[in-house]
Design an enzyme around this catalytic site. Structure first.
Site, PDB file in Angstrom:
ATOM      1  N   ASP A  33       0.845  -1.200   0.000  1.00 25.66           N
ATOM      2  CA  ASP A  33       0.000   0.000   0.000  1.00 25.66           C
ATOM      3  C   ASP A  33       0.877   1.245   0.000  1.00 25.66           C
ATOM      4  O   ASP A  33       1.871   1.307   0.715  1.00 25.66           O
ATOM      5  CB  ASP A  33      -0.923  -0.025   1.241  1.00 25.66           C
ATOM      6  N   THR A 134     -15.827  -2.739  -9.277  1.00 26.48           N
ATOM      7  CA  THR A 134     -17.078  -2.160  -8.788  1.00 26.48           C
ATOM      8  C   THR A 134     -18.225  -2.385  -9.773  1.00 26.48           C
ATOM      9  O   THR A 134     -17.983  -2.544 -10.977  1.00 26.48           O
ATOM     10  CB  THR A 134     -16.869  -0.639  -8.580  1.00 26.48           C
ATOM     11  N   ASP A 135     -19.454  -2.324  -9.268  1.00 27.22           N
ATOM     12  CA  ASP A 135     -20.615  -2.399 -10.176  1.00 27.22           C
ATOM     13  C   ASP A 135     -20.792  -1.090 -10.959  1.00 27.22           C
ATOM     14  O   ASP A 135     -21.571  -1.037 -11.908  1.00 27.22           O
ATOM     15  CB  ASP A 135     -21.896  -2.730  -9.405  1.00 27.22           C
ATOM     16  N   GLU A 136     -20.040  -0.030 -10.556  1.00 26.71           N
ATOM     17  CA  GLU A 136     -20.204   1.258 -11.244  1.00 26.71           C
ATOM     18  C   GLU A 136     -19.723   1.195 -12.688  1.00 26.71           C
ATOM     19  O   GLU A 136     -20.058   2.061 -13.491  1.00 26.71           O
ATOM     20  CB  GLU A 136     -19.492   2.373 -10.466  1.00 26.71           C
ATOM     21  N   LYS A 170     -11.923   2.418 -13.535  1.00 28.08           N
ATOM     22  CA  LYS A 170     -12.065   1.026 -13.076  1.00 28.08           C
ATOM     23  C   LYS A 170     -12.435   0.118 -14.249  1.00 28.08           C
ATOM     24  O   LYS A 170     -11.947  -1.005 -14.353  1.00 28.08           O
ATOM     25  CB  LYS A 170     -13.127   0.918 -11.969  1.00 28.08           C
TER      26      LYS A 170
HETATM   27  N1  LIG Z   1     -15.947   1.075  -1.336  1.00 23.71           N
HETATM   28  C1  LIG Z   1     -16.843   0.464  -2.095  1.00 23.71           C
HETATM   29  O1  LIG Z   1     -18.030   0.570  -1.853  1.00 23.71           O
HETATM   30  C2  LIG Z   1     -16.388  -0.391  -3.273  1.00 23.71           C
HETATM   31  C3  LIG Z   1     -17.337  -1.173  -3.932  1.00 23.71           C
HETATM   32  C4  LIG Z   1     -16.919  -2.016  -4.954  1.00 23.71           C
HETATM   33  C5  LIG Z   1     -15.581  -2.063  -5.304  1.00 23.71           C
HETATM   34  N2  LIG Z   1     -14.680  -1.271  -4.686  1.00 23.71           N
HETATM   35  C6  LIG Z   1     -13.263  -1.388  -5.083  1.00 23.71           C
HETATM   36  O2  LIG Z   1     -12.575  -2.020  -4.017  1.00 23.71           O
HETATM   37  C7  LIG Z   1     -11.248  -1.526  -3.918  1.00 23.71           C
HETATM   38  C8  LIG Z   1     -10.992  -1.003  -2.524  1.00 23.71           C
HETATM   39  O3  LIG Z   1     -11.925   0.046  -2.247  1.00 23.71           O
HETATM   40  P1  LIG Z   1     -11.885   0.826  -0.860  1.00 23.71           P
HETATM   41  O4  LIG Z   1     -13.222   1.411  -0.655  1.00 23.71           O
HETATM   42  O5  LIG Z   1     -11.297  -0.038   0.189  1.00 23.71           O
HETATM   43  O6  LIG Z   1     -10.852   1.995  -1.226  1.00 23.71           O
HETATM   44  P2  LIG Z   1     -10.053   2.958  -0.255  1.00 23.71           P
HETATM   45  O7  LIG Z   1      -9.967   4.266  -0.973  1.00 23.71           O
HETATM   46  O8  LIG Z   1     -10.602   2.927   1.122  1.00 23.71           O
HETATM   47  O9  LIG Z   1      -8.594   2.293  -0.170  1.00 23.71           O
HETATM   48  C9  LIG Z   1      -7.700   2.293  -1.252  1.00 23.71           C
HETATM   49  C10 LIG Z   1      -6.333   1.869  -0.730  1.00 23.71           C
HETATM   50  O10 LIG Z   1      -5.433   1.834  -1.867  1.00 23.71           O
HETATM   51  C11 LIG Z   1      -4.231   2.494  -1.509  1.00 23.71           C
HETATM   52  N3  LIG Z   1      -3.637   3.064  -2.731  1.00 23.71           N
HETATM   53  C12 LIG Z   1      -4.135   4.073  -3.494  1.00 23.71           C
HETATM   54  N4  LIG Z   1      -3.298   4.321  -4.522  1.00 23.71           N
HETATM   55  C13 LIG Z   1      -2.274   3.436  -4.415  1.00 23.71           C
HETATM   56  C14 LIG Z   1      -1.110   3.178  -5.196  1.00 23.71           C
HETATM   57  N5  LIG Z   1      -0.827   3.907  -6.285  1.00 23.71           N
HETATM   58  N6  LIG Z   1      -0.295   2.180  -4.809  1.00 23.71           N
HETATM   59  C15 LIG Z   1      -0.552   1.439  -3.703  1.00 23.71           C
HETATM   60  N7  LIG Z   1      -1.626   1.655  -2.922  1.00 23.71           N
HETATM   61  C16 LIG Z   1      -2.482   2.639  -3.281  1.00 23.71           C
HETATM   62  C17 LIG Z   1      -4.640   3.572  -0.504  1.00 23.71           C
HETATM   63  O11 LIG Z   1      -3.551   3.991   0.299  1.00 23.71           O
HETATM   64  C18 LIG Z   1      -5.729   2.843   0.281  1.00 23.71           C
HETATM   65  O12 LIG Z   1      -5.173   2.125   1.362  1.00 23.71           O
HETATM   66  C19 LIG Z   1     -11.115  -0.449  -5.005  1.00 23.71           C
HETATM   67  O13 LIG Z   1     -10.471  -1.027  -6.109  1.00 23.71           O
HETATM   68  C20 LIG Z   1     -12.541  -0.083  -5.339  1.00 23.71           C
HETATM   69  O14 LIG Z   1     -12.649   0.330  -6.676  1.00 23.71           O
HETATM   70  C21 LIG Z   1     -15.050  -0.447  -3.658  1.00 23.71           C
END
Ligand SMILES: NC(=O)c1ccc[n+]([C@@H]2O[C@H](COP(=O)([O-])OP(=O)(O)OC[C@H]3O[C@@H](n4cnc5c(N)ncnc54)[C@H](O)[C@@H]3O)[C@@H](O)[C@H]2O)c1
Length: 362
Positions: A33, A134-136, A170
């Site tokens: 991360d 994501t579903d988006e 995405k």
């Molecule tokens: N939150 C939701 O409701 C949701 C739903 C469906 C899918 N997703 C997907 O799930 C995944 C996680 O989502 P989340 O809500 O936990 O996101 P988040 O924003 O809470 O966490 C993202 C993490 O990625 C790290 N990060 C960002 N850029 C980086 C890089 N260049 N190199 C290494 N680390 C990096 C950040 O430090 C953070 O810890 C994403 O890919 C998102 O698209 C999220």
């Protein structure tokens, strides 16, 4: 016992995945991360002393660093969650989304494929690259306002039609992952999930933002009429689903993950207010703080997932209903104000993000 490299493990869903793996399996996790504003190691405090947990502060766009991590830890699987994830931020600053979500996924795919090419026999055939999406990416679905009868759901074959810079980035990353499977035979799996909620959620997103604003007596902002529908899934249910997919899912498949909880945003906010009225009563009702603000540009109206493939093929169902999960979430925020204060650390104060006026000024 697997060694799983998790990217984005200090984020909301990634940290839930790591807590799930360390607490419920014998597997080892390497958390890669960059620690952007959204990444917080405090979310991993309960597992970070485990001998089965390692952390590497690495940007997924840094190929040389990824090479070092792959050759040091020799993982059996990658779960790729690192991303820029907030739609509002993608409206005013799309560059980081293009960089991390597209270029970063490409760089990670290449580093992982080069490493996979060095593996032999069972280790090579058992390797998995699981891309979490994501579903988006599917755009939006007809809203009950627009259609009578059975409303459609997103399935694994719904065509892509992303609306925001976030969802477009995405979608691009999903296409790259599938191309690496088809072109190079690289063993990938994709999951597309609906909106998550639960503990350790950064307070820029609707549910934690509303809880914290309510407690501080601030306005509870509702975009537009608040009639946008999301299909909410408790984050720990998502973490269990993702572990099932990486360990039991079939290479080349896509799995949609959702909670069967379609709710309008306004109803989500009102429900939080009712729970707070009970758990933290005050003279007035929290719902009086609700304020309607300009809608998000390009706001998708409805998302809803058909998760029957996950149930049929991997025997996964969510364990939390929206009511039980939301109550647990509110209770967690009430009990963890220190975490909330620490992650906001002065740089973000729950201000409005992602308006076109801000975009013009930037
Ligand atoms: N939150 C939701 O409701 C949701 C739903 C469906 C899918 N997703 C997907 O799930 C995944 C996680 O989502 P989340 O809500 O936990 O996101 P988040 O924003 O809470 O966490 C993202 C993490 O990625 C790290 N990060 C960002 N850029 C980086 C890089 N260049 N190199 C290494 N680390 C990096 C950040 O430090 C953070 O810890 C994403 O890919 C998102 O698209 C999220």
């Amino acid at each position: 016992m697997l060694k799983i490299l998790v990217t984005g493990g200090a984020g909301f869903i990634g940290s839930a995945v790591i807590r799930h793996i360390i607490q419920n399996t014998q597997d080892t996790v390497i958390n890669v991360d960059k620690l952007t504003y959204a990444g917080n190691l405090e979310s991993l405090a309960c597992v970070m002393d485990s001998a089965r947990y390692a952390f590497e502060q690495v940007d997924i766009c840094d190929h040389a660093e990824l090479d070092r991590v792959f050759s040091t830890y020799q993982p059996d699987a990658v779960m790729h969650l690192a991303a820029e994830s907030h739609v509002d931020r993608s409206i005013t600053g799309p560059a980081d989304f293009i960089q991390t979500n597209i270029v970063g996924t490409y760089t990670l795919l290449e580093a992982a494929r080069e490493y996979w090419n060095t593996l032999e026999g069972d280790r090579k055939s058992a390797f998995r690259f699981h891309h979490i999406s994501t579903d988006e990416v599917y755009g939006d679905l007809p809203h009950p306002d627009e259609m009578i009868g059975n409303l459609p759901l997103f399935t694994e074959t719904t065509p892509y039609a992303p609306s925001s810079p976030y969802s477009a980035s995405k979608a691009s990353s999903d296409h790259l992952v599938r191309a690496w499977l088809r072109t190079y035979g690289f063993p990938t799996i994709v999951t597309n999930c609906s909106n998550n909620y639960g503990s350790y959620h950064f307070p820029e997103k609707l549910i934690p933002l509303v809880i914290l604003n309510a407690l501080e007596g601030k306005p509870l902002p509702i975009y537009g009429k608040g009639d946008q529908i999301r299909d909410w899934l408790y984050v720990e249910d998502h973490a269990r689903a993702l572990y099932k997919v990486v360990t039991e899912g079939k290479v080349g498949e896509t799995y949609n993950i959702g909670g069967h909880n379609e709710k309008q945003n306004i109803d989500v906010v009102k429900t939080i207010c009712v729970i707070l009225d009970e758990l933290r009563p005050k003279k007035t009702q929290y719902a009086e703080q609700i304020t309607f603000v300009t809608d998000r540009p390009g706001h998708d109206r409805r998302y809803a997932i058909d998760a029957s493939k996950m149930s049929r093929e991997l025997n996964w169902q969510p364990q939390e209903t929206f009511e039980t999960g939301l109550r647990k979430t509110v209770e967690w925020y009430l009990a963890n104000q220190d975490w909330c204060n620490n992650v906001q650390n002065g740089s973000y104060q729950r201000e409005r993000l992602g308006t076109l006026e801000q975009e013009l000024q930037s």
